[in-house]
Motif scaffolding. Structure first.
Motif, PDB file in Angstrom:
ATOM      1  N   PHE A  91       0.831  -1.202   0.000  1.00  0.00           N
ATOM      2  CA  PHE A  91       0.000   0.000   0.000  1.00  0.00           C
ATOM      3  C   PHE A  91       0.872   1.261   0.000  1.00  0.00           C
ATOM      4  O   PHE A  91       0.626   2.194  -0.773  1.00  0.00           O
ATOM      5  CB  PHE A  91      -0.912  -0.006   1.227  1.00  0.00           C
ATOM      6  CG  PHE A  91      -1.479   1.335   1.575  1.00  0.00           C
ATOM      7  CD1 PHE A  91      -2.496   1.894   0.819  1.00  0.00           C
ATOM      8  CD2 PHE A  91      -0.993   2.052   2.663  1.00  0.00           C
ATOM      9  CE1 PHE A  91      -3.015   3.133   1.133  1.00  0.00           C
ATOM     10  CE2 PHE A  91      -1.502   3.300   2.981  1.00  0.00           C
ATOM     11  CZ  PHE A  91      -2.516   3.839   2.216  1.00  0.00           C
TER      12      PHE A  91
ATOM     13  N   ILE B 281       2.728   1.789  -3.429  1.00  0.00           N
ATOM     14  CA  ILE B 281       1.836   2.334  -4.465  1.00  0.00           C
ATOM     15  C   ILE B 281       1.563   3.814  -4.209  1.00  0.00           C
ATOM     16  O   ILE B 281       1.543   4.632  -5.132  1.00  0.00           O
ATOM     17  CB  ILE B 281       0.521   1.528  -4.527  1.00  0.00           C
ATOM     18  CG1 ILE B 281       0.800   0.099  -5.028  1.00  0.00           C
ATOM     19  CG2 ILE B 281      -0.498   2.215  -5.439  1.00  0.00           C
ATOM     20  CD1 ILE B 281      -0.373  -0.838  -4.921  1.00  0.00           C
ATOM     21  N   LEU B 282       1.378   4.170  -2.932  1.00  0.00           N
ATOM     22  CA  LEU B 282       1.147   5.576  -2.584  1.00  0.00           C
ATOM     23  C   LEU B 282       2.360   6.435  -2.956  1.00  0.00           C
ATOM     24  O   LEU B 282       2.212   7.544  -3.489  1.00  0.00           O
ATOM     25  CB  LEU B 282       0.865   5.691  -1.080  1.00  0.00           C
ATOM     26  CG  LEU B 282       0.378   7.053  -0.560  1.00  0.00           C
ATOM     27  CD1 LEU B 282      -0.901   7.475  -1.265  1.00  0.00           C
ATOM     28  CD2 LEU B 282       0.169   7.000   0.941  1.00  0.00           C
TER      29      LEU B 282
ATOM     30  N   PHE C 297       2.401   7.022  -6.645  1.00  0.00           N
ATOM     31  CA  PHE C 297       1.422   8.061  -6.982  1.00  0.00           C
ATOM     32  C   PHE C 297       2.040   9.443  -6.789  1.00  0.00           C
ATOM     33  O   PHE C 297       1.918  10.329  -7.643  1.00  0.00           O
ATOM     34  CB  PHE C 297       0.188   7.943  -6.078  1.00  0.00           C
ATOM     35  CG  PHE C 297      -0.926   7.122  -6.663  1.00  0.00           C
ATOM     36  CD1 PHE C 297      -1.458   7.429  -7.913  1.00  0.00           C
ATOM     37  CD2 PHE C 297      -1.480   6.071  -5.951  1.00  0.00           C
ATOM     38  CE1 PHE C 297      -2.506   6.681  -8.446  1.00  0.00           C
ATOM     39  CE2 PHE C 297      -2.509   5.313  -6.472  1.00  0.00           C
ATOM     40  CZ  PHE C 297      -3.023   5.623  -7.727  1.00  0.00           C
TER      41      PHE C 297
ATOM     42  N   SER D 138      -4.974  13.428 -10.429  1.00  0.00           N
ATOM     43  CA  SER D 138      -4.218  12.544  -9.530  1.00  0.00           C
ATOM     44  C   SER D 138      -4.630  12.708  -8.072  1.00  0.00           C
ATOM     45  O   SER D 138      -4.561  11.762  -7.287  1.00  0.00           O
ATOM     46  CB  SER D 138      -2.718  12.798  -9.682  1.00  0.00           C
ATOM     47  OG  SER D 138      -2.369  14.110  -9.276  1.00  0.00           O
TER      48      SER D 138
ATOM     49  N   PHE E 158      -7.452  10.405  -7.611  1.00  0.00           N
ATOM     50  CA  PHE E 158      -6.986   9.020  -7.601  1.00  0.00           C
ATOM     51  C   PHE E 158      -6.452   8.640  -6.224  1.00  0.00           C
ATOM     52  O   PHE E 158      -6.741   7.560  -5.697  1.00  0.00           O
ATOM     53  CB  PHE E 158      -5.894   8.814  -8.659  1.00  0.00           C
ATOM     54  CG  PHE E 158      -6.428   8.423 -10.007  1.00  0.00           C
ATOM     55  CD1 PHE E 158      -6.996   7.173 -10.204  1.00  0.00           C
ATOM     56  CD2 PHE E 158      -6.372   9.303 -11.078  1.00  0.00           C
ATOM     57  CE1 PHE E 158      -7.501   6.798 -11.444  1.00  0.00           C
ATOM     58  CE2 PHE E 158      -6.868   8.941 -12.320  1.00  0.00           C
ATOM     59  CZ  PHE E 158      -7.436   7.682 -12.505  1.00  0.00           C
ATOM     60  N   ILE E 159      -5.655   9.521  -5.636  1.00  0.00           N
ATOM     61  CA  ILE E 159      -5.093   9.254  -4.310  1.00  0.00           C
ATOM     62  C   ILE E 159      -6.202   9.179  -3.267  1.00  0.00           C
ATOM     63  O   ILE E 159      -6.186   8.310  -2.393  1.00  0.00           O
ATOM     64  CB  ILE E 159      -4.047  10.329  -3.941  1.00  0.00           C
ATOM     65  CG1 ILE E 159      -2.803  10.170  -4.831  1.00  0.00           C
ATOM     66  CG2 ILE E 159      -3.644  10.214  -2.473  1.00  0.00           C
ATOM     67  CD1 ILE E 159      -1.762  11.255  -4.654  1.00  0.00           C
TER      68      ILE E 159
ATOM     69  N   TYR F 153      -7.981   5.917  -3.671  1.00  0.00           N
ATOM     70  CA  TYR F 153      -7.060   4.858  -3.233  1.00  0.00           C
ATOM     71  C   TYR F 153      -7.061   4.730  -1.706  1.00  0.00           C
ATOM     72  O   TYR F 153      -7.123   3.618  -1.161  1.00  0.00           O
ATOM     73  CB  TYR F 153      -5.654   5.163  -3.739  1.00  0.00           C
ATOM     74  CG  TYR F 153      -4.605   4.153  -3.349  1.00  0.00           C
ATOM     75  CD1 TYR F 153      -4.688   2.828  -3.778  1.00  0.00           C
ATOM     76  CD2 TYR F 153      -3.537   4.524  -2.540  1.00  0.00           C
ATOM     77  CE1 TYR F 153      -3.723   1.906  -3.423  1.00  0.00           C
ATOM     78  CE2 TYR F 153      -2.568   3.604  -2.182  1.00  0.00           C
ATOM     79  CZ  TYR F 153      -2.662   2.293  -2.620  1.00  0.00           C
ATOM     80  OH  TYR F 153      -1.705   1.371  -2.261  1.00  0.00           O
TER      81      TYR F 153
ATOM     82  N   LEU G 287     -10.344   3.150  -0.572  1.00  0.00           N
ATOM     83  CA  LEU G 287     -10.333   1.700  -0.800  1.00  0.00           C
ATOM     84  C   LEU G 287      -9.529   0.993   0.284  1.00  0.00           C
ATOM     85  O   LEU G 287      -9.932  -0.069   0.776  1.00  0.00           O
ATOM     86  CB  LEU G 287      -9.741   1.392  -2.179  1.00  0.00           C
ATOM     87  CG  LEU G 287     -10.627   1.697  -3.388  1.00  0.00           C
ATOM     88  CD1 LEU G 287      -9.843   1.506  -4.682  1.00  0.00           C
ATOM     89  CD2 LEU G 287     -11.868   0.802  -3.396  1.00  0.00           C
ATOM     90  N   PHE G 288      -8.395   1.579   0.658  1.00  0.00           N
ATOM     91  CA  PHE G 288      -7.570   0.978   1.708  1.00  0.00           C
ATOM     92  C   PHE G 288      -8.327   0.928   3.035  1.00  0.00           C
ATOM     93  O   PHE G 288      -8.312  -0.086   3.739  1.00  0.00           O
ATOM     94  CB  PHE G 288      -6.273   1.769   1.883  1.00  0.00           C
ATOM     95  CG  PHE G 288      -5.404   1.235   2.991  1.00  0.00           C
ATOM     96  CD1 PHE G 288      -4.701   0.050   2.829  1.00  0.00           C
ATOM     97  CD2 PHE G 288      -5.307   1.909   4.195  1.00  0.00           C
ATOM     98  CE1 PHE G 288      -3.915  -0.459   3.854  1.00  0.00           C
ATOM     99  CE2 PHE G 288      -4.527   1.421   5.219  1.00  0.00           C
ATOM    100  CZ  PHE G 288      -3.823   0.234   5.046  1.00  0.00           C
TER     101      PHE G 288
END
Length: 286
Positions: A100, A103-104, A107, A124, A127-128, A131, A134-135
């Motif tokens: 996790f 990926i962050l 980004f 973006s 997107f973050i 994200y 979702l986490f």
């Protein structure tokens, strides 16, 4: 996350000074935001070196990348030091956390590299945000399915004792994981814990495994013994019943959640909920 990982081990103590040190950058930026917000419109901000420096420190994506990467390395180093002594469930959880963060970081690197492109920079951010949502959602599901992995602590000394105890066991890692899955299905889906005559042998027979292998899986994979595991599920069931019906009588509750006597029910309930069933019911009514 770094402090969370550190405190997962029961033999690790983090002082208040250490916690304060790790949160110092956050509070410095918070104070800077207050200063920046109050003075940006009242002075010639574009020519103010102090405000420009604050703006750079707070918003530069490369600084964020370096800061996050430093903590990623600390988490990985700490994980590698104790990796061999951890069970599969916690290893997977740790790898998920590390993945996790990686990926962050990617980004943020992308934002740093293409921040001159307005559309990319704008999109973006969303997107973050998605994200992170979702986490958090995955975290919520794991808290329901496997709360012991998220909330529990790991006693490495006990783990070493268990590893020595089962060093001659014929149970392979894949077999252990398969037994664990069967056990959790039996508990979560079939609710075998509601049977007040349930024993280790009876449960082992139900999932078609010998009792010694089942005992080893419960000890090593779930960090508890058979009765602790079953009572965890029984008390969780009792709490669900109370939340559904605040007028439920304690005497009825005892048998509905799988216990067969008042003493063991009260003891197990108080250990987990830190209050008696009667007090818990009264608190729910308020």
């Amino acid at each position: 996350m770094y402090l969370y990982v550190k405190t997962k081990y029961s033999d690790t103590h983090i002082s208040r000074k250490e916690i304060a040190l790790h949160y110092l950058p956050f509070f410095l930026v918070l104070v800077s935001l207050l200063i920046f917000g109050n003075f940006y419109d009242t002075v010639n901000a574009e020519n103010n070196i102090f405000l420009n420096a604050l703006d750079f420190v707070m918003n530069d994506n490369w600084i964020k990348t370096i800061h996050l990467s430093a903590y990623l390395m600390l988490i990985i180093l700490d994980f590698e030091l104790k990796r061999k002594e951890l069970d599969q469930g916690f290893k997977k959880w740790m790898l998920t956390l590390i993945g996790f963060i990686i990926i962050l970081i990617l980004f943020i690197i992308a934002r740093a590299a293409f921040e001159h492109i307005y559309v990319f920079d704008y999109i973006s951010k969303y997107f973050i945000a998605v994200y992170l949502i979702l986490f958090i959602s995955v975290l919520e599901v794991l808290l329901i399915i496997q709360p012991n992995i998220i909330l529990g602590t790991i006693n490495l000394e006990e783990k070493n004792k268990l590893n020595n105890k089962y060093k001659n066991s014929s149970l392979t890692e894949n077999m252990s994981l398969r037994v664990k899955d069967q056990l959790l299905d039996s508990l979560n889906i079939d609710k075998v814990y509601l049977d007040n005559t349930l024993t280790l042998s009876k449960l082992a027979k139900k999932i078609n495994v010998d009792r010694y292998s089942l005992s080893q899986v419960i000890n090593q994979e779930l960090n508890k013994n058979f009765y602790e595991l079953i009572n965890d599920f029984r008390i969780a069931e009792a709490v669900k019943i109370i939340e559904t019906d605040n007028n439920k009588q304690v005497i009825d509750l005892i048998y509905e959640c799988g216990f067969n006597n008042k003493v063991s029910f009260y003891k197990a309930f108080k250990q987990r909920m830190h209050m008696t069933p009667k007090d818990f019911i009264e608190n729910r009514k308020k």
